[in-house]
Design a protein around this motif. Sequence first.
Motif, PDB file in Angstrom:
ATOM      1  N   SER A 191      60.296  16.705  43.021  1.00 11.65           N
ATOM      2  CA  SER A 191      59.673  15.373  43.086  1.00 11.65           C
ATOM      3  C   SER A 191      60.450  14.354  42.268  1.00 11.65           C
ATOM      4  O   SER A 191      61.367  14.678  41.543  1.00 11.65           O
TER       5      SER A 191
ATOM      6  N   SER B 169      62.613  13.512  55.418  1.00  9.74           N
ATOM      7  CA  SER B 169      61.541  13.019  54.528  1.00  9.74           C
ATOM      8  C   SER B 169      60.816  14.174  53.836  1.00  9.74           C
ATOM      9  O   SER B 169      59.584  14.249  53.835  1.00  9.74           O
TER      10      SER B 169
ATOM     11  N   ALA C  27      62.789  14.903  46.843  1.00 12.01           N
ATOM     12  CA  ALA C  27      61.825  14.355  47.800  1.00 12.01           C
ATOM     13  C   ALA C  27      62.457  13.188  48.558  1.00 12.01           C
ATOM     14  O   ALA C  27      63.143  12.347  47.950  1.00 12.01           O
TER      15      ALA C  27
ATOM     16  N   LYS D 203      59.073  16.709  51.329  1.00 15.85           N
ATOM     17  CA  LYS D 203      58.088  16.532  50.275  1.00 15.85           C
ATOM     18  C   LYS D 203      58.051  17.787  49.401  1.00 15.85           C
ATOM     19  O   LYS D 203      58.402  18.873  49.869  1.00 15.85           O
TER      20      LYS D 203
END
Length: 127
Positions: free
Chosen positions: A127, A85, A14, A87
């Motif tokens: 993550s 960025s 992430a 996710k």
Amino acid sequence: QVQLVESGGGLVHAGDSLRLSCAASGRTLSWYAMGWFRQAPGKEREFVAAISRDGGGTLLPDSVKGRFTISRDNAKNTVYLQMNSLKPEDTAVYFCAAQNTGLTWKTYPRSYEYSYWGQGTQVTVSS
């Protein structure tokens, strides 16, 4: 008829970035408006980005706007998706698509508007 091959996917963390490429062969890319879509397991195919034939118009949904950028290099017959960025919810198979039925300045956000598809490249964001 155009053939499309995606590349550049992979496993990232992430916050990392990836750049996907979609290389076209068989026809000159400038004839086609291009799009990127993604599909996660158990979910419907989702629009990610579109660019007009002349590159002057782009369209991205709110879910990726400000993080993703679509661009094209017609001289190299390639379309790019720069993803910043990242996710975990960006995890999916990413597909590029082409269509040549419309206007040079128009973008197309709906999957049914595209006639040609690549095989997809996997993007996994941990993550």
